[in-house]
Design an enzyme around this catalytic site. Structure first.
Site, PDB file in Angstrom:
ATOM      1  N   SER A 158       3.802  -2.457  10.249  1.00 50.83           N
ATOM      2  CA  SER A 158       5.549  -2.418  10.274  1.00 50.83           C
ATOM      3  C   SER A 158       6.033  -3.573  10.057  1.00 50.83           C
ATOM      4  CB  SER A 158       5.924  -2.240  11.791  1.00 50.83           C
ATOM      5  OG  SER A 158       5.530  -0.577  11.947  1.00 50.83           O
ATOM      6  N   GLU A 210      -4.809  -5.091  10.414  1.00 49.92           N
ATOM      7  CA  GLU A 210      -3.721  -4.094  10.787  1.00 49.92           C
ATOM      8  C   GLU A 210      -3.979  -3.442  12.227  1.00 49.92           C
ATOM      9  OE1 GLU A 210      -2.035  -2.735   6.739  1.00 49.92           O
ATOM     10  OE2 GLU A 210      -3.577  -1.599   6.958  1.00 49.92           O
ATOM     11  N   ASN A 213       0.918  -1.267  -0.016  1.00 48.15           N
ATOM     12  CA  ASN A 213       0.027  -0.041   0.054  1.00 48.15           C
ATOM     13  C   ASN A 213       0.807   1.151   0.243  1.00 48.15           C
ATOM     14  OD1 ASN A 213      -1.778   1.996   0.431  1.00 48.15           O
ATOM     15  ND2 ASN A 213      -2.382   1.593   2.618  1.00 48.15           N
ATOM     16  N   GLU A 255      -6.320   4.584   8.083  1.00 44.63           N
ATOM     17  CA  GLU A 255      -6.226   5.975   7.896  1.00 44.63           C
ATOM     18  C   GLU A 255      -7.500   6.532   7.114  1.00 44.63           C
ATOM     19  OE1 GLU A 255      -2.448   5.360   5.520  1.00 44.63           O
ATOM     20  OE2 GLU A 255      -1.630   4.711   7.620  1.00 44.63           O
ATOM     21  N   GLY A 304       3.204   1.982  10.805  1.00 40.85           N
ATOM     22  CA  GLY A 304       4.108   3.192  10.565  1.00 40.85           C
ATOM     23  C   GLY A 304       4.887   3.527  11.849  1.00 40.85           C
ATOM     24  N   HIS A 329      -9.322   1.107   5.256  1.00 40.55           N
ATOM     25  CA  HIS A 329      -8.008   1.193   5.862  1.00 40.55           C
ATOM     26  C   HIS A 329      -8.027   1.978   7.045  1.00 40.55           C
ATOM     27  CE1 HIS A 329      -3.777   2.424   6.646  1.00 40.55           C
ATOM     28  NE2 HIS A 329      -3.573   1.317   5.781  1.00 40.55           N
ATOM     29  N   LYS A 358       0.075   4.271  -0.112  1.00 40.89           N
ATOM     30  CA  LYS A 358      -0.616   5.537   0.407  1.00 40.89           C
ATOM     31  C   LYS A 358      -0.105   6.426  -0.375  1.00 40.89           C
ATOM     32  CE  LYS A 358      -0.017   3.006   4.914  1.00 40.89           C
ATOM     33  NZ  LYS A 358       0.193   3.033   6.430  1.00 40.89           N
TER      34      LYS A 358
HETATM   35  P1  13P Z   1       3.421   0.201   7.514  1.00 47.08           P
HETATM   36  O1  13P Z   1       3.948  -1.184   7.060  1.00 47.08           O
HETATM   37  O2  13P Z   1       4.324   1.546   7.057  1.00 47.08           O
HETATM   38  O3  13P Z   1       3.295  -0.011   9.052  1.00 47.08           O
HETATM   39  O4  13P Z   1       1.979   0.355   6.955  1.00 47.08           O
HETATM   40  C1  13P Z   1       1.159  -0.595   7.051  1.00 47.08           C
HETATM   41  C2  13P Z   1      -0.138  -0.261   6.383  1.00 47.08           C
HETATM   42  O5  13P Z   1      -0.803   0.473   6.707  1.00 47.08           O
HETATM   43  C3  13P Z   1      -0.452  -1.117   5.058  1.00 47.08           C
HETATM   44  O6  13P Z   1      -1.881  -0.769   4.691  1.00 47.08           O
END
Ligand code: 13P
Length: 249
Positions: free
Chosen positions: A212, A166, A9, A96, A172, A94, A11
């Site tokens: 992560s 997740e 992803n 976010e 992150g 997601h 983003k």
């Molecule tokens: P990270 O791997 O940067 O922690 O992000 C995970 C994520 O949100 C994938 O959709």
């Protein structure tokens, strides 16, 4: 049999030029794998990304979509628009999107149904926040996210769904759920689906872990029985790291 999947992803990262460079690096360096490999660049680069991966095993997917067919929704993207540029899979839910754009379970249920109605495959994301885990409420929370957005679907819809657990506290942050924590939650998710839809459907759905995942921890997380792959954020932006994670599966 459920498939193994490693998905990136991206983003809100990578302009068009960077997108094409990263895709070229990924396909040039990608080794043999049984896993499905997918990446989700930003909307404006999807059409060219789809063209760029033609002939390679990489699938380009979208990060989001709107539930309406079309109309006065400034700034939004419909399922038909995704289909029109060759997209077959869309991420929905997601954390976010939930946290920064107010996407509730009810909105996500509408999005999932709209995507499936157009024969898009859905990669549905969910997971608890740190406070839920600290309060010991993480299982309840995850169960309610699944029930509210997915459990009104017909049994037949499940073969078009991929789940991505997740935990928000691991996204992150560099902090990963331990392989044991991931397996515990994935087994719980499968049991929750089995209770609602039966064991065959529960055993057929791929459940990815996200948060992560890095080259150094991927193999151990992926070795767990109910972890069918990963949804990778930061590490999917670096070709060598993403390829190492693909090899880890
Ligand atoms: P990270 O791997 O940067 O922690 O992000 C995970 C994520 O949100 C994938 O959709």
């Amino acid at each position: 049999m459920r498939s193994k999947i490693v998905a990136g992803n991206w983003k809100m990262n990578k302009n068009l030029e960077e997108t094409l460079v990263l895709l070229a690096q990924l396909s040039a360096k990608m080794g043999e794998t049984d896993a499905e490999v997918m990446v989700a660049p930003t909307f404006v680069n999807l059409a060219q990304a789809v063209q760029a991966v033609k002939g390679s095993p990489i699938e380009v997917m979208a990060q989001n979509m709107h539930f309406a067919e079309s109309g006065a929704y400034t700034g939004e993207i419909s399922a038909d628009m995704l289909l029109g540029v060759g997209i077959k899979t869309v991420i929905i839910g997601h954390s976010e999107r939930r946290a920064y754009f107010g996407e509730t379970d009810a909105i996500l249920e509408k999005k999932v149904k709209a995507a499936l109605a157009k024969n898009l495959r859905v990669m549905f994301c969910f997971g608890e926040e740190l406070k839920d885990r600290k309060e010991g409420n993480h299982f309840n929370l995850v169960e309610s996210q699944l029930k509210n957005a997915l459990f009104s679907l017909d049994a037949g819809a499940w073969k078009h769904l991929v789940l991505a657990y997740e935990p928000v506290w691991a996204i992150g942050t560099g902090e990963t759920a331990s392989p044991g924590q991931a397996q515990e939650m994935h087994a719980f998710i499968r049991k929750t689906i089995a209770n609602a839809y039966g064991a065959d459907i529960a055993n057929g759905v791929s459940i990815l872990y996200g948060g992560s995942v890095k080259p150094g921890n991927a193999a151990e997380i992926f070795s767990k029985a109910d972890v069918d792959g990963g949804l990778i954020g930061g590490a999917s932006l670096v070709a060598d790291d993403f390829n190492a994670i693909i090899q880890a599966i």
